[in-house]
Design an enzyme around this catalytic site. Sequence first.
Site, short mmCIF file in Angstrom:
data_model
loop_
_atom_site.label_atom_id
_atom_site.label_comp_id
_atom_site.label_asym_id
_atom_site.label_seq_id
_atom_site.Cartn_x
_atom_site.Cartn_y
_atom_site.Cartn_z
N GLU A 113 -15.26 3.77 9.07
CA GLU A 113 -15.89 4.83 9.87
C GLU A 113 -15.74 6.20 9.24
O GLU A 113 -14.72 6.50 8.60
CB GLU A 113 -15.25 4.88 11.26
CG GLU A 113 -15.43 3.65 12.09
CD GLU A 113 -14.79 3.78 13.47
OE1 GLU A 113 -14.93 2.83 14.25
OE2 GLU A 113 -14.18 4.84 13.78
N GLN A 135 0.81 -1.22 0.00
CA GLN A 135 0.00 0.00 0.00
C GLN A 135 0.85 1.27 0.00
O GLN A 135 0.31 2.37 -0.05
CB GLN A 135 -0.93 0.00 1.22
CG GLN A 135 -1.93 -1.14 1.22
CD GLN A 135 -2.72 -1.22 2.52
OE1 GLN A 135 -2.62 -0.36 3.39
NE2 GLN A 135 -3.49 -2.29 2.66
N TYR A 181 -10.24 -10.49 9.86
CA TYR A 181 -10.36 -11.06 8.53
C TYR A 181 -10.56 -12.57 8.65
O TYR A 181 -9.82 -13.25 9.36
CB TYR A 181 -9.13 -10.74 7.69
CG TYR A 181 -8.99 -9.26 7.40
CD1 TYR A 181 -9.85 -8.62 6.53
CD2 TYR A 181 -8.01 -8.50 8.04
CE1 TYR A 181 -9.74 -7.25 6.28
CE2 TYR A 181 -7.88 -7.15 7.80
CZ TYR A 181 -8.75 -6.52 6.91
OH TYR A 181 -8.65 -5.18 6.68
N TYR A 224 -10.58 7.64 19.41
CA TYR A 224 -11.59 7.06 18.52
C TYR A 224 -11.62 5.53 18.55
O TYR A 224 -12.28 4.91 17.73
CB TYR A 224 -11.42 7.66 17.12
CG TYR A 224 -11.90 9.10 17.17
CD1 TYR A 224 -13.21 9.42 16.90
CD2 TYR A 224 -11.05 10.11 17.62
CE1 TYR A 224 -13.69 10.72 17.05
CE2 TYR A 224 -11.50 11.40 17.77
CZ TYR A 224 -12.82 11.71 17.49
OH TYR A 224 -13.29 12.99 17.66
N HIS A 241 -1.11 0.19 5.66
CA HIS A 241 -1.71 1.18 6.56
C HIS A 241 -0.82 2.41 6.78
O HIS A 241 -0.36 2.68 7.89
CB HIS A 241 -2.06 0.54 7.90
CG HIS A 241 -3.15 -0.48 7.81
ND1 HIS A 241 -3.81 -1.00 8.90
CD2 HIS A 241 -3.72 -1.10 6.73
CE1 HIS A 241 -4.72 -1.88 8.50
NE2 HIS A 241 -4.68 -1.96 7.17
#
Length: 370
Positions: free
Chosen positions: A241, A82, A262, A251, A148
């Site tokens: 979210e 990513q 997963y 949060y 991430h």
Amino acid sequence: MYSLLRTTLLAFGFLPAVIGTAAAAPRPEVVASGLQNPWGVTFLPSGRFLVTEKAGRMRVVAADGKLGAPLAGLPLVAAGGQGGLLDVLADSDFEKNRGLYFCFSEPEAGGSANSTALARAQLSADGSRLDDVRIIFSQRPKVASGAHFGCRIVEARDGTLFLTLGDRFSRKEDAQALDNHLGKLVRIDKNGKAPADNPFVGRPGALPEIWSYGHRNGQGATLAPDGKLWMHEHGPQGGDEINVPAPGRNYGWPVITYGENYGGGKIGEGLTRKDGMEQPLHYWVPSIAPSGMAFLTSDRYGAAWKGNLFVGSLKFGYLDRIELRDGKVVAEHRLLEGRARIRDVKQGPDGLLYVLTDESDGKLIRLLPD
């Protein structure tokens, strides 16, 4: 069972009243193609664009869609998984200072770890290179991971910069600790310093750049019409979210989540609520894999669309038009459904919406009113 679950979620305000296809969808117009997995777009004068490609290239796109050569002067990028060259943002005073900000996965010198970094630079007068490149923020610690990174940049009205930072997947518990930048939203000035009014400035054991924490992987952030920052973040399997991050607030990730591991199974104790942790404004089950986020403030598409929130879906390949009322999601409409993974969405200076598709032949698309 499904209908009972949906009724319950509607009662608590976690599902919109309507999910469907917009009645009057805009007409997509391809501005440019041939972009390799584009990630971020920002707007330049004279109708031009600046687009990043995840592999580590940045290009000026002319108003007629012609792609410029890759810009010279970029730092080394840890492209893989990513990671890569991710978001880009023109300074609010670009016409005077030619300033840019971009974030990317920064490799560790002589090692295998990496982290999200934010750089500032100037676009050369001829648009061929970046000058005076300086890294103003590096996420700590660096982690050997290809996942991430977060990496959306927003300039607030006071000139400070917000940057979303992922938890790096293997280090999710660190999202709850204030001595690192993993799973955080940070706020810095344009020199990379923590503003004096950040919530954790002067607190022992806390990094001063942190604005809010307990985030997983935010790939969308934008200013609302009232100037507040909104962001969204990827959940695991379910539980993406939308949040309106307030200073100093927690949060919840990974202590509370509406997703699961997963392949199934609860995360931690399987909690969705806990004292001292914020509830999301909205969440998606199943996950849509959100990326890109923009409020429409123009009336180019009519009164019904003005003030709507737009979010790209990577998983299902559509642009989500989200209607809000009193700060809650009341309806969602799928645009460009089935076209491609939507990586970014922005409102241009012309008041129109622009999206990037995440594919090897990626496209910059303008949405024209029907």
